[in-house]
Design a protein around this motif. Structure first.
Motif, PDB file in Angstrom:
ATOM      1  N   SER A  56       0.840  -1.192   0.000  1.00  0.00           N
ATOM      2  CA  SER A  56       0.000   0.000   0.000  1.00  0.00           C
ATOM      3  C   SER A  56       0.872   1.237   0.000  1.00  0.00           C
ATOM      4  CB  SER A  56      -0.915   0.016   1.232  1.00  0.00           C
ATOM      5  OG  SER A  56      -1.541   1.285   1.372  1.00  0.00           O
ATOM      6  N   ALA A  57       0.691   2.102  -0.998  1.00  0.00           N
ATOM      7  CA  ALA A  57       1.457   3.338  -1.068  1.00  0.00           C
ATOM      8  C   ALA A  57       1.008   4.337  -0.013  1.00  0.00           C
ATOM      9  CB  ALA A  57       1.327   3.956  -2.456  1.00  0.00           C
ATOM     10  N   THR A  58      -0.137   4.067   0.621  1.00  0.00           N
ATOM     11  CA  THR A  58      -0.651   4.976   1.642  1.00  0.00           C
ATOM     12  C   THR A  58       0.049   4.779   2.977  1.00  0.00           C
ATOM     13  OG1 THR A  58      -2.827   4.980   0.573  1.00  0.00           O
ATOM     14  CG2 THR A  58      -2.720   5.772   2.851  1.00  0.00           C
ATOM     15  N   VAL A  59       0.146   3.510   3.400  1.00  0.00           N
ATOM     16  CA  VAL A  59       0.775   3.214   4.693  1.00  0.00           C
ATOM     17  C   VAL A  59       2.199   2.713   4.526  1.00  0.00           C
ATOM     18  CG1 VAL A  59      -1.426   2.747   5.802  1.00  0.00           C
ATOM     19  CG2 VAL A  59      -0.195   0.874   4.695  1.00  0.00           C
ATOM     20  N   LEU A  60       2.644   2.524   3.265  1.00  0.00           N
ATOM     21  CA  LEU A  60       4.004   2.104   2.947  1.00  0.00           C
ATOM     22  C   LEU A  60       4.345   0.746   3.540  1.00  0.00           C
ATOM     23  CD1 LEU A  60       5.920   5.496   3.386  1.00  0.00           C
ATOM     24  CD2 LEU A  60       4.959   4.504   1.310  1.00  0.00           C
ATOM     25  N   GLU A  61       3.380  -0.151   3.543  1.00  0.00           N
ATOM     26  CA  GLU A  61       3.625  -1.518   3.988  1.00  0.00           C
ATOM     27  C   GLU A  61       2.509  -2.402   3.455  1.00  0.00           C
ATOM     28  OE1 GLU A  61       1.608  -1.155   8.421  1.00  0.00           O
ATOM     29  OE2 GLU A  61       3.781  -1.098   8.201  1.00  0.00           O
ATOM     30  N   CYS A  62       2.576  -3.723   3.743  1.00  0.00           N
ATOM     31  CA  CYS A  62       1.563  -4.644   3.244  1.00  0.00           C
ATOM     32  C   CYS A  62       0.216  -4.348   3.886  1.00  0.00           C
ATOM     33  CB  CYS A  62       1.974  -6.083   3.550  1.00  0.00           C
ATOM     34  SG  CYS A  62       3.478  -6.616   2.684  1.00  0.00           S
ATOM     35  N   ALA A  63      -0.859  -4.451   3.093  1.00  0.00           N
ATOM     36  CA  ALA A  63      -2.214  -4.216   3.577  1.00  0.00           C
ATOM     37  C   ALA A  63      -3.137  -5.239   2.938  1.00  0.00           C
ATOM     38  CB  ALA A  63      -2.670  -2.797   3.232  1.00  0.00           C
ATOM     39  N   PRO A  64      -4.234  -5.618   3.624  1.00  0.00           N
ATOM     40  CA  PRO A  64      -5.157  -6.623   3.071  1.00  0.00           C
ATOM     41  C   PRO A  64      -5.799  -6.134   1.782  1.00  0.00           C
ATOM     42  CG  PRO A  64      -5.581  -6.222   5.412  1.00  0.00           C
ATOM     43  CD  PRO A  64      -4.651  -5.142   4.945  1.00  0.00           C
ATOM     44  N   CYS A  65      -5.982  -7.031   0.843  1.00  0.00           N
ATOM     45  CA  CYS A  65      -6.701  -6.708  -0.385  1.00  0.00           C
ATOM     46  C   CYS A  65      -8.204  -6.674  -0.085  1.00  0.00           C
ATOM     47  CB  CYS A  65      -6.416  -7.749  -1.464  1.00  0.00           C
ATOM     48  SG  CYS A  65      -4.745  -7.658  -2.150  1.00  0.00           S
ATOM     49  N   PRO A  66      -8.952  -5.833  -0.774  1.00  0.00           N
ATOM     50  CA  PRO A  66     -10.399  -5.763  -0.537  1.00  0.00           C
ATOM     51  C   PRO A  66     -11.100  -7.021  -1.029  1.00  0.00           C
ATOM     52  CG  PRO A  66      -9.762  -4.367  -2.375  1.00  0.00           C
ATOM     53  CD  PRO A  66      -8.495  -4.847  -1.753  1.00  0.00           C
ATOM     54  N   PRO A  67     -12.332  -7.284  -0.538  1.00  0.00           N
ATOM     55  CA  PRO A  67     -13.081  -8.469  -0.989  1.00  0.00           C
ATOM     56  C   PRO A  67     -13.225  -8.502  -2.507  1.00  0.00           C
ATOM     57  CG  PRO A  67     -14.164  -7.445   0.894  1.00  0.00           C
ATOM     58  CD  PRO A  67     -13.068  -6.506   0.463  1.00  0.00           C
ATOM     59  N   GLY A  68     -13.147  -9.708  -3.064  1.00  0.00           N
ATOM     60  CA  GLY A  68     -13.286  -9.872  -4.505  1.00  0.00           C
ATOM     61  C   GLY A  68     -12.000  -9.700  -5.271  1.00  0.00           C
ATOM     62  N   THR A  69     -10.895  -9.478  -4.545  1.00  0.00           N
ATOM     63  CA  THR A  69      -9.588  -9.329  -5.196  1.00  0.00           C
ATOM     64  C   THR A  69      -8.587 -10.273  -4.537  1.00  0.00           C
ATOM     65  OG1 THR A  69      -8.836  -7.565  -3.715  1.00  0.00           O
ATOM     66  CG2 THR A  69     -10.055  -6.903  -5.690  1.00  0.00           C
ATOM     67  N   GLN A  70      -7.482 -10.463  -5.208  1.00  0.00           N
ATOM     68  CA  GLN A  70      -6.406 -11.300  -4.685  1.00  0.00           C
ATOM     69  C   GLN A  70      -5.101 -10.531  -4.738  1.00  0.00           C
ATOM     70  OE1 GLN A  70      -5.994 -14.742  -7.219  1.00  0.00           O
ATOM     71  NE2 GLN A  70      -6.212 -13.546  -9.109  1.00  0.00           N
ATOM     72  N   GLY A  71      -4.224 -10.824  -3.804  1.00  0.00           N
ATOM     73  CA  GLY A  71      -2.954 -10.099  -3.729  1.00  0.00           C
ATOM     74  C   GLY A  71      -1.803 -10.899  -4.275  1.00  0.00           C
ATOM     75  N   SER A  72      -1.002 -10.249  -5.127  1.00  0.00           N
ATOM     76  CA  SER A  72       0.187 -10.884  -5.678  1.00  0.00           C
ATOM     77  C   SER A  72       1.440 -10.506  -4.912  1.00  0.00           C
ATOM     78  CB  SER A  72       0.359 -10.486  -7.150  1.00  0.00           C
ATOM     79  OG  SER A  72       0.575  -9.082  -7.260  1.00  0.00           O
ATOM     80  N   GLY A  73       1.296  -9.679  -3.883  1.00  0.00           N
ATOM     81  CA  GLY A  73       2.450  -9.173  -3.153  1.00  0.00           C
ATOM     82  C   GLY A  73       2.782  -7.767  -3.563  1.00  0.00           C
ATOM     83  N   LEU A  74       2.489  -7.419  -4.824  1.00  0.00           N
ATOM     84  CA  LEU A  74       2.756  -6.076  -5.316  1.00  0.00           C
ATOM     85  C   LEU A  74       1.472  -5.277  -5.512  1.00  0.00           C
ATOM     86  CD1 LEU A  74       5.571  -6.657  -7.955  1.00  0.00           C
ATOM     87  CD2 LEU A  74       5.777  -5.475  -5.777  1.00  0.00           C
ATOM     88  N   LYS A  75       0.387  -5.957  -5.879  1.00  0.00           N
ATOM     89  CA  LYS A  75      -0.872  -5.233  -6.085  1.00  0.00           C
ATOM     90  C   LYS A  75      -2.034  -6.202  -5.966  1.00  0.00           C
ATOM     91  CE  LYS A  75      -0.671  -5.729 -11.132  1.00  0.00           C
ATOM     92  NZ  LYS A  75      -0.655  -5.010 -12.420  1.00  0.00           N
ATOM     93  N   CYS A  76      -3.238  -5.665  -5.768  1.00  0.00           N
ATOM     94  CA  CYS A  76      -4.457  -6.460  -5.699  1.00  0.00           C
ATOM     95  C   CYS A  76      -5.109  -6.496  -7.078  1.00  0.00           C
ATOM     96  CB  CYS A  76      -5.427  -5.858  -4.683  1.00  0.00           C
ATOM     97  SG  CYS A  76      -4.789  -5.810  -2.993  1.00  0.00           S
ATOM     98  N   THR A  77      -5.538  -7.673  -7.504  1.00  0.00           N
ATOM     99  CA  THR A  77      -6.172  -7.829  -8.812  1.00  0.00           C
ATOM    100  C   THR A  77      -7.505  -8.545  -8.625  1.00  0.00           C
ATOM    101  OG1 THR A  77      -4.965  -9.905  -9.170  1.00  0.00           O
ATOM    102  CG2 THR A  77      -3.978  -7.892 -10.042  1.00  0.00           C
ATOM    103  N   PRO A  78      -8.491  -8.281  -9.487  1.00  0.00           N
ATOM    104  CA  PRO A  78      -9.805  -8.939  -9.369  1.00  0.00           C
ATOM    105  C   PRO A  78      -9.680 -10.453  -9.484  1.00  0.00           C
ATOM    106  CG  PRO A  78      -9.909  -7.065 -10.864  1.00  0.00           C
ATOM    107  CD  PRO A  78      -8.461  -7.288 -10.578  1.00  0.00           C
ATOM    108  N   CYS A  79     -10.493 -11.167  -8.727  1.00  0.00           N
ATOM    109  CA  CYS A  79     -10.509 -12.626  -8.808  1.00  0.00           C
ATOM    110  C   CYS A  79     -11.018 -13.062 -10.184  1.00  0.00           C
ATOM    111  CB  CYS A  79     -11.422 -13.208  -7.733  1.00  0.00           C
ATOM    112  SG  CYS A  79     -10.860 -12.904  -6.041  1.00  0.00           S
ATOM    113  N   SER A  80     -10.533 -14.191 -10.652  1.00  0.00           N
ATOM    114  CA  SER A  80     -11.001 -14.731 -11.930  1.00  0.00           C
ATOM    115  C   SER A  80     -12.468 -15.119 -11.824  1.00  0.00           C
ATOM    116  CB  SER A  80     -10.162 -15.951 -12.320  1.00  0.00           C
ATOM    117  OG  SER A  80      -8.795 -15.615 -12.395  1.00  0.00           O
ATOM    118  N   LYS A  81     -13.155 -15.120 -12.965  1.00  0.00           N
ATOM    119  CA  LYS A  81     -14.579 -15.457 -12.990  1.00  0.00           C
ATOM    120  C   LYS A  81     -14.769 -16.855 -12.429  1.00  0.00           C
ATOM    121  CE  LYS A  81     -16.931 -14.059 -16.483  1.00  0.00           C
ATOM    122  NZ  LYS A  81     -17.527 -13.913 -17.842  1.00  0.00           N
ATOM    123  N   GLY A  82     -15.714 -16.999 -11.534  1.00  0.00           N
ATOM    124  CA  GLY A  82     -16.005 -18.297 -10.932  1.00  0.00           C
ATOM    125  C   GLY A  82     -15.211 -18.596  -9.685  1.00  0.00           C
ATOM    126  N   THR A  83     -14.371 -17.649  -9.240  1.00  0.00           N
ATOM    127  CA  THR A  83     -13.564 -17.852  -8.034  1.00  0.00           C
ATOM    128  C   THR A  83     -13.829 -16.721  -7.052  1.00  0.00           C
ATOM    129  OG1 THR A  83     -11.646 -16.610  -8.864  1.00  0.00           O
ATOM    130  CG2 THR A  83     -11.752 -18.965  -9.398  1.00  0.00           C
TER     131      THR A  83
END
Length: 204
Positions: A173-200
């Motif tokens: 997270s560029a806001t807190v400058l450390e790791c932060a939970p991804c919002p619901p419906g997304t997955q974290g790769s370590g660098l950014k949160c991306t939307p979950c694939s369809k059906g997951t």
């Protein structure tokens, strides 16, 4: 993607001293003007470019010539050989000071390294790279400016923590400058949160 490199620092050898780069390029152009063919192919070297490490080869050749010349000198004793002269010489070349270590490699003290910083241009959105300092064994680090991290934020005090070590489900997270939970419906790769694939789904 390439934009994921934003904030990274890389280190690479300084292959040519800036003060002589223009004259080296001029001499290279003069050489090409006299040698319009390469291996019988016309114009094969006609684009005016040269490899980034051409200066290393150029300096190594001159060091060999100087060493051989001194070894064959009429004043050289029987203990003087091309090999001993190669190890005993220190010359200033196009790539800086050139001196060989006892094992024949280039001495670490004669190589300077550039530290480069990748960041995204806020106006164009294009990833750009710029040199922010140098390092050598004699002078240590010499900084020309502070690095820019994702956010963008600048300065060593703002250096992100855990940017590449975030756990699954988290991202930097560029806001807190450390790791932060991804919002619901997304997955974290370590660098950014991306939307979950369809059906997951991502467990909350």
């Amino acid at each position: 993607t390439r934009l994921d490199l934003s904030g990274w620092l890389t280190v690479s050898p300084v292959t040519m001293e800036p003060s002589i780069a223009s004259s080296f390029s001029q001499k290279w152009g003069e050489y090409l003007a006299l040698n319009r063919t390469f291996m019988g192919v016309a114009g094969a070297q006609d684009d005016g470019t040269y490899h980034a490490f051409a200066s290393f080869s150029y300096d190594a050749m001159w060091l060999a010539v100087i060493a051989a010349s001194r070894a064959k000198s009429a004043t050289a004793g029987p203990e003087v050989t091309t090999y001993t002269e190669l190890l005993g010489r220190s010359v200033i070349g196009t790539s800086g000071r050139l001196q060989l270590a006892p094992n024949g490699d280039r001495s670490a003290g004669s190589v300077r390294y550039a530290i480069s910083n990748y960041n995204v241009n806020q106006e164009t959105g294009v990833l750009q790279v710029s040199d922010i300092g140098t390092w050598d064994s004699n002078n240590g680090f010499l900084w020309s400016r502070e690095p820019v991290w994702p956010g963008p934020v600048q300065g060593w005090e703002s250096m992100p923590r855990g940017i590449s070590l975030c756990d699954p489900g988290y991202a930097f997270s560029a806001t807190v400058l450390e790791c932060a939970p991804c919002p619901p419906g997304t997955q974290g790769s370590g660098l950014k949160c991306t939307p979950c694939s369809k059906g997951t789904i991502a467990p909350v």
